[in-house]
Design a protein around this motif. Structure first.
Motif, PDB file in Angstrom:
ATOM      1  N   THR A  93       0.810  -1.222   0.000  1.00 18.57           N
ATOM      2  CA  THR A  93       0.000   0.000   0.000  1.00 18.57           C
ATOM      3  C   THR A  93       0.843   1.271   0.000  1.00 18.57           C
ATOM      4  O   THR A  93       0.348   2.335  -0.349  1.00 18.57           O
ATOM      5  N   ASP A  94       2.128   1.159   0.410  1.00 11.83           N
ATOM      6  CA  ASP A  94       3.027   2.318   0.384  1.00 11.83           C
ATOM      7  C   ASP A  94       3.777   2.443  -0.940  1.00 11.83           C
ATOM      8  O   ASP A  94       4.597   3.343  -1.109  1.00 11.83           O
ATOM      9  N   GLY A  95       3.536   1.498  -1.864  1.00  8.62           N
ATOM     10  CA  GLY A  95       4.208   1.536  -3.156  1.00  8.62           C
ATOM     11  C   GLY A  95       5.564   0.860  -3.164  1.00  8.62           C
ATOM     12  O   GLY A  95       6.332   1.016  -4.106  1.00  8.62           O
ATOM     13  N   ASP A  96       5.856   0.095  -2.118  1.00  6.54           N
ATOM     14  CA  ASP A  96       7.135  -0.611  -2.015  1.00  6.54           C
ATOM     15  C   ASP A  96       6.974  -2.075  -2.419  1.00  6.54           C
ATOM     16  O   ASP A  96       5.921  -2.676  -2.210  1.00  6.54           O
ATOM     17  N   TYR A  97       8.049  -2.642  -2.965  1.00  7.52           N
ATOM     18  CA  TYR A  97       8.046  -4.076  -3.230  1.00  7.52           C
ATOM     19  C   TYR A  97       8.256  -4.816  -1.918  1.00  7.52           C
ATOM     20  O   TYR A  97       9.126  -4.458  -1.108  1.00  7.52           O
ATOM     21  N   VAL A  98       7.457  -5.857  -1.708  1.00  7.55           N
ATOM     22  CA  VAL A  98       7.564  -6.750  -0.549  1.00  7.55           C
ATOM     23  C   VAL A  98       7.323  -8.175  -1.048  1.00  7.55           C
ATOM     24  O   VAL A  98       6.841  -8.373  -2.168  1.00  7.55           O
ATOM     25  N   PHE A  99       7.627  -9.152  -0.207  1.00  6.67           N
ATOM     26  CA  PHE A  99       7.364 -10.535  -0.606  1.00  6.67           C
ATOM     27  C   PHE A  99       5.862 -10.769  -0.695  1.00  6.67           C
ATOM     28  O   PHE A  99       5.081 -10.278   0.112  1.00  6.67           O
ATOM     29  N   ARG A 100       5.492 -11.531  -1.681  1.00  9.35           N
ATOM     30  CA  ARG A 100       4.091 -11.842  -1.965  1.00  9.35           C
ATOM     31  C   ARG A 100       3.484 -12.759  -0.907  1.00  9.35           C
ATOM     32  O   ARG A 100       2.287 -12.696  -0.643  1.00  9.35           O
ATOM     33  N   THR A 101       4.316 -13.617  -0.309  1.00  5.72           N
ATOM     34  CA  THR A 101       3.811 -14.607   0.646  1.00  5.72           C
ATOM     35  C   THR A 101       4.501 -14.483   1.996  1.00  5.72           C
ATOM     36  O   THR A 101       5.587 -13.930   2.103  1.00  5.72           O
ATOM     37  N   SER A 102       3.836 -15.018   2.971  1.00 13.17           N
ATOM     38  CA  SER A 102       4.391 -15.105   4.312  1.00 13.17           C
ATOM     39  C   SER A 102       4.117 -16.516   4.792  1.00 13.17           C
ATOM     40  O   SER A 102       2.993 -16.993   4.639  1.00 13.17           O
ATOM     41  N   PRO A 103       5.098 -17.214   5.307  1.00 14.75           N
ATOM     42  CA  PRO A 103       6.461 -16.805   5.575  1.00 14.75           C
ATOM     43  C   PRO A 103       7.249 -16.512   4.297  1.00 14.75           C
ATOM     44  O   PRO A 103       6.793 -16.802   3.195  1.00 14.75           O
ATOM     45  N   CYS A 104       8.415 -15.930   4.492  1.00 12.36           N
ATOM     46  CA  CYS A 104       9.300 -15.609   3.384  1.00 12.36           C
ATOM     47  C   CYS A 104       9.518 -16.853   2.520  1.00 12.36           C
ATOM     48  O   CYS A 104       9.752 -17.942   3.044  1.00 12.36           O
ATOM     49  N   PRO A 105       9.452 -16.696   1.205  1.00 13.51           N
ATOM     50  CA  PRO A 105       9.633 -17.857   0.333  1.00 13.51           C
ATOM     51  C   PRO A 105      11.035 -18.463   0.404  1.00 13.51           C
ATOM     52  O   PRO A 105      11.247 -19.582  -0.068  1.00 13.51           O
ATOM     53  N   PHE A 106      11.978 -17.765   0.998  1.00 15.57           N
ATOM     54  CA  PHE A 106      13.349 -18.265   1.070  1.00 15.57           C
ATOM     55  C   PHE A 106      13.706 -18.831   2.443  1.00 15.57           C
ATOM     56  O   PHE A 106      14.829 -19.275   2.665  1.00 15.57           O
ATOM     57  N   LEU A 107      12.724 -18.829   3.357  1.00 11.86           N
ATOM     58  CA  LEU A 107      12.923 -19.407   4.686  1.00 11.86           C
ATOM     59  C   LEU A 107      12.792 -20.916   4.584  1.00 11.86           C
ATOM     60  O   LEU A 107      11.797 -21.432   4.083  1.00 11.86           O
ATOM     61  N   GLN A 108      13.806 -21.623   5.072  1.00 11.31           N
ATOM     62  CA  GLN A 108      13.813 -23.079   5.032  1.00 11.31           C
ATOM     63  C   GLN A 108      13.286 -23.643   6.355  1.00 11.31           C
ATOM     64  O   GLN A 108      13.154 -22.921   7.339  1.00 11.31           O
ATOM     65  N   ALA A 109      13.000 -24.914   6.381  1.00  9.62           N
ATOM     66  CA  ALA A 109      12.421 -25.571   7.554  1.00  9.62           C
ATOM     67  C   ALA A 109      13.295 -25.437   8.799  1.00  9.62           C
ATOM     68  O   ALA A 109      12.783 -25.410   9.927  1.00  9.62           O
ATOM     69  N   ASP A 110      14.606 -25.310   8.617  1.00  8.30           N
ATOM     70  CA  ASP A 110      15.525 -25.183   9.752  1.00  8.30           C
ATOM     71  C   ASP A 110      15.755 -23.720  10.146  1.00  8.30           C
ATOM     72  O   ASP A 110      16.671 -23.403  10.900  1.00  8.30           O
ATOM     73  N   ASN A 111      14.918 -22.822   9.636  1.00  6.21           N
ATOM     74  CA  ASN A 111      14.983 -21.377   9.879  1.00  6.21           C
ATOM     75  C   ASN A 111      16.182 -20.698   9.225  1.00  6.21           C
ATOM     76  O   ASN A 111      16.458 -19.531   9.515  1.00  6.21           O
ATOM     77  N   LEU A 112      16.875 -21.389   8.354  1.00  2.00           N
ATOM     78  CA  LEU A 112      17.950 -20.764   7.583  1.00  2.00           C
ATOM     79  C   LEU A 112      17.362 -20.130   6.335  1.00  2.00           C
ATOM     80  O   LEU A 112      16.309 -20.539   5.839  1.00  2.00           O
ATOM     81  N   CYS A 113      18.050 -19.133   5.818  1.00  2.00           N
ATOM     82  CA  CYS A 113      17.626 -18.440   4.610  1.00  2.00           C
ATOM     83  C   CYS A 113      18.393 -19.012   3.418  1.00  2.00           C
ATOM     84  O   CYS A 113      19.625 -19.055   3.434  1.00  2.00           O
ATOM     85  N   SER A 114      17.669 -19.411   2.396  1.00  3.04           N
ATOM     86  CA  SER A 114      18.323 -20.020   1.231  1.00  3.04           C
ATOM     87  C   SER A 114      19.098 -19.003   0.397  1.00  3.04           C
ATOM     88  O   SER A 114      19.918 -19.388  -0.425  1.00  3.04           O
ATOM     89  N   ILE A 115      18.860 -17.701   0.630  1.00  2.00           N
ATOM     90  CA  ILE A 115      19.605 -16.660  -0.093  1.00  2.00           C
ATOM     91  C   ILE A 115      20.291 -15.721   0.908  1.00  2.00           C
ATOM     92  O   ILE A 115      20.448 -14.528   0.647  1.00  2.00           O
ATOM     93  N   TYR A 116      20.713 -16.260   2.024  1.00  2.00           N
ATOM     94  CA  TYR A 116      21.226 -15.466   3.141  1.00  2.00           C
ATOM     95  C   TYR A 116      22.240 -14.404   2.711  1.00  2.00           C
ATOM     96  O   TYR A 116      22.135 -13.253   3.109  1.00  2.00           O
ATOM     97  N   HIS A 117      23.208 -14.768   1.911  1.00  2.00           N
ATOM     98  CA  HIS A 117      24.259 -13.822   1.518  1.00  2.00           C
ATOM     99  C   HIS A 117      23.767 -12.791   0.497  1.00  2.00           C
ATOM    100  O   HIS A 117      24.464 -11.811   0.228  1.00  2.00           O
ATOM    101  N   SER A 118      22.584 -12.999  -0.033  1.00  2.00           N
ATOM    102  CA  SER A 118      22.008 -12.070  -1.014  1.00  2.00           C
ATOM    103  C   SER A 118      20.670 -11.512  -0.547  1.00  2.00           C
ATOM    104  O   SER A 118      19.931 -10.928  -1.337  1.00  2.00           O
ATOM    105  N   ARG A 119      20.367 -11.662   0.710  1.00  2.00           N
ATOM    106  CA  ARG A 119      19.071 -11.225   1.237  1.00  2.00           C
ATOM    107  C   ARG A 119      18.926  -9.702   1.166  1.00  2.00           C
ATOM    108  O   ARG A 119      19.918  -8.990   1.093  1.00  2.00           O
ATOM    109  N   PRO A 120      17.682  -9.218   1.222  1.00  2.00           N
ATOM    110  CA  PRO A 120      17.449  -7.765   1.164  1.00  2.00           C
ATOM    111  C   PRO A 120      18.129  -7.016   2.315  1.00  2.00           C
ATOM    112  O   PRO A 120      18.348  -7.574   3.397  1.00  2.00           O
ATOM    113  N   ARG A 121      18.419  -5.771   2.054  1.00  2.00           N
ATOM    114  CA  ARG A 121      19.075  -4.924   3.059  1.00  2.00           C
ATOM    115  C   ARG A 121      18.251  -4.859   4.347  1.00  2.00           C
ATOM    116  O   ARG A 121      18.807  -4.888   5.444  1.00  2.00           O
ATOM    117  N   ALA A 122      16.946  -4.759   4.226  1.00  2.00           N
ATOM    118  CA  ALA A 122      16.087  -4.691   5.416  1.00  2.00           C
ATOM    119  C   ALA A 122      16.250  -5.943   6.278  1.00  2.00           C
ATOM    120  O   ALA A 122      16.200  -5.858   7.503  1.00  2.00           O
TER     121      ALA A 122
END
Length: 163
Positions: A93-122
């Protein structure tokens, strides 16, 4: 220690008036004083907490994804930025890009991020409790207290110190 999201929401709700009062008080202090309070409390809180036991931020909120973030993520995924946008992002609603789904599509079952080294600045900077000019984001910090146990504990530590 097992993380309990519902318990955190209850704790944050129970302390919301006190935390709001604290924020109002902190706004009357210099940036340097506020930044030091948060920096010290942040370091202490993270010395006692492992985000991999929680990942509530990745499960419940979406970061803003900038153009540079999208390019970096797409490169890591070996897809075009336009494909990344089409598959994973939407405009909020603020005009910003955000992930379409929750939880994050890159969150794995072990709570690790599959794109950790390339994750968004936020994501890299979350929960934002050790940044400079904390006074600028105190309202966001209050909201994050019901999402992140570290933020809640940082506010509690500062509140107790300021008594």
């Amino acid at each position: 220690m097992e993380f309990n999201a519902l318990q955190l929401v209850r704790l944050a709700s129970a302390r919301s008036e006190e935390h709001a009062k604290l924020v109002k008080e902190l706004k009357r202090n210099s940036d340097d004083v506020v930044d030091k309070l948060f920096r010290d409390a942040h370091a202490n809180a993270f010395s006692q907490f492992d985000c991999l036991n929680c990942a509530n931020c990745c499960k419940t909120i979406s970061p803003i994804v900038t153009y540079n973030d999208a390019e970096r993520m797409a490169k890591a995924l070996r897809i075009k930025p336009s494909v990344l946008v089409d598959q994973y992002l939407e405009v909020d609603t603020d005009g910003d890009y955000v992930f379409r789904t929750s939880p994050c599509p890159f969150l794995q079952a072990d709570n690790l991020c599959s794109i950790y080294h390339s994750r968004p600045r936020a994501c890299r900077e979350y929960p934002h409790t050790d940044r400079k000019k904390m006074k600028q984001i105190l309202t966001l910090t209050l909201k994050n207290a019901s999402v992140c146990p570290v933020v809640f504990n940082v506010l509690e530590a500062i509140r107790k110190e300021r008594r």
